[in-house]
Design an enzyme around this catalytic site. Structure first.
Site, PDB file in Angstrom:
ATOM      1  CG  ASN A 172      34.617  40.383  41.437  1.00 22.18           C
ATOM      2  OD1 ASN A 172      34.956  40.799  40.337  1.00 22.18           O
ATOM      3  ND2 ASN A 172      33.999  41.160  42.317  1.00 22.18           N
TER       4      ASN A 172
ATOM      5  NE  ARG B  90      36.034  30.373  46.333  1.00 22.96           N
ATOM      6  CZ  ARG B  90      35.373  31.439  46.786  1.00 22.96           C
ATOM      7  NH1 ARG B  90      34.914  32.333  45.930  1.00 22.96           N
ATOM      8  NH2 ARG B  90      35.178  31.617  48.073  1.00 22.96           N
TER       9      ARG B  90
ATOM     10  NE  ARG C 188      31.513  35.712  44.623  1.00 25.29           N
ATOM     11  CZ  ARG C 188      32.689  35.563  45.260  1.00 25.29           C
ATOM     12  NH1 ARG C 188      32.710  35.129  46.524  1.00 25.29           N
ATOM     13  NH2 ARG C 188      33.817  35.849  44.635  1.00 25.29           N
TER      14      ARG C 188
ATOM     15  CE  LYS D 241      29.494  38.904  34.479  1.00 24.25           C
ATOM     16  NZ  LYS D 241      30.451  38.327  35.399  1.00 24.25           N
TER      17      LYS D 241
ATOM     18  N   PRO E 244      25.332  40.731  27.934  1.00 27.23           N
ATOM     19  CG  PRO E 244      24.792  38.870  29.216  1.00 27.23           C
ATOM     20  CD  PRO E 244      24.668  39.417  27.837  1.00 27.23           C
TER      21      PRO E 244
ATOM     22  CG  ASP F 288      32.349  37.974  30.503  1.00 24.49           C
ATOM     23  OD1 ASP F 288      32.701  38.401  29.376  1.00 24.49           O
ATOM     24  OD2 ASP F 288      32.214  36.767  30.743  1.00 24.49           O
TER      25      ASP F 288
END
Length: 262
Positions: free
Chosen positions: A103, A108, A152, A194, A211, A213
């Site tokens: 997320n 970032r 996280r 994922k 994966p 996403d």
């Protein structure tokens, strides 16, 4: 060199510690070394291995197209991202980085990892090495506060703790079958399918993982409305995923830019 494009390799979402320079080269840190890659450079054995220059990507592309039964979308994606190669990256860095990626957006993610390395990594010429699991474990969750990882933080800490205590052995992950490796990684808090798949593809040479996403889901919905049989894609499913990811992401950016300028 065929099937090799530095800009594509480092802009397909597989690593977070490299940035493009004004001259088109890319610079960053891998395996505790600061390095600059250019399209024309000749590399020693270590960096050839890292860049997967010893892998026959022409054969891989033929295999992927065959698995897709000559599908025009995968052909277009392979042509568009023809220079992509999967880097052989450090396993712990990939586990930790893709936990942080949840997320999150790439700028970032890069910022968090850069700051985490500055605070807890060993200083090297040109920057800081990626912090070891031991360094992050001893920092504790409270030590992550200034890194602004949010939810996280507890997941990174749990991964570091499991490695330090021996509950998670990354060599065992590497040597296990893909399905067993996925299960081992998903024993860490916050690691789902994922994140585990991304870590295995980019850090453990498990090229058969795929994966999914938001971008890849968009590809499947857009080009394969009747579904995509991922299990039938074979040992290079993950490399096919990278071509599709890169194709959808950057053709969309190009189309939006062209529309804005028009």
């Amino acid at each position: 060199m065929n099937d090799f494009n530095i800009r594509q390799i480092f802009n397909c979402g597989q690593c977070f510690r490299f940035n493009e320079n004004p001259d088109g080269s890319v610079s960053g840190i891998a395996f505790g070394k600061f390095v600059t890659f250019t399209q024309e450079s000749e590399y020693n054995e270590f960096w050839q291995h890292y860049l997967s220059l010893d892998v026959d990507y022409a054969q891989i592309k033929r295999e992927i197209i065959e698995r897709f039964h000559g599908d025009p979308t995968i052909k277009a994606a392979i042509e568009y991202g023809s220079g992509i190669r999967i880097l052989r990256q450090e396993p712990w860095e990939m586990v930790c980085s893709f936990i942080i990626s949840q997320n999150n957006n790439i700028p970032r993610i890069k910022k968090i990892i850069a700051e985490m390395s500055r605070v807890y990594g060993e200083p090297i010429e040109g920057g800081y090495a990626f912090p070891t699991a031991e360094a992050l474990y001893h920092a504790g969750i409270d030590g992550f506060a200034e890194l602004k990882m949010g939810f996280r933080a507890k997941y990174v800490y749990d991964a570091a703790k499991k490695i330090v205590t021996g509950e998670l052995n990354l060599d065992e992950v590497r040597l296990s079958s893909t399905q067993d490796a996925l299960s081992l990684l998903q024993n860490v808090k916050g690691i789902g399918l994922k994140v585990a798949s991304c870590a295995l593809l980019f850090g453990f040479e498990k090229y058969d993982v795929f994966p999914i996403d938001v971008w890849v889901r968009r590809v499947i919905e857009k080009y394969y409305p009747n579904g995509l049989d991922i299990d039938a894609l074979g040992e290079y499913a993950g490399i096919a995923q990278q071509y599709l990811f890169y194709y959808e992401r950057y053709t969309n950016i190009r189309e939006r830019t062209s529309g804005a300028l028009g």
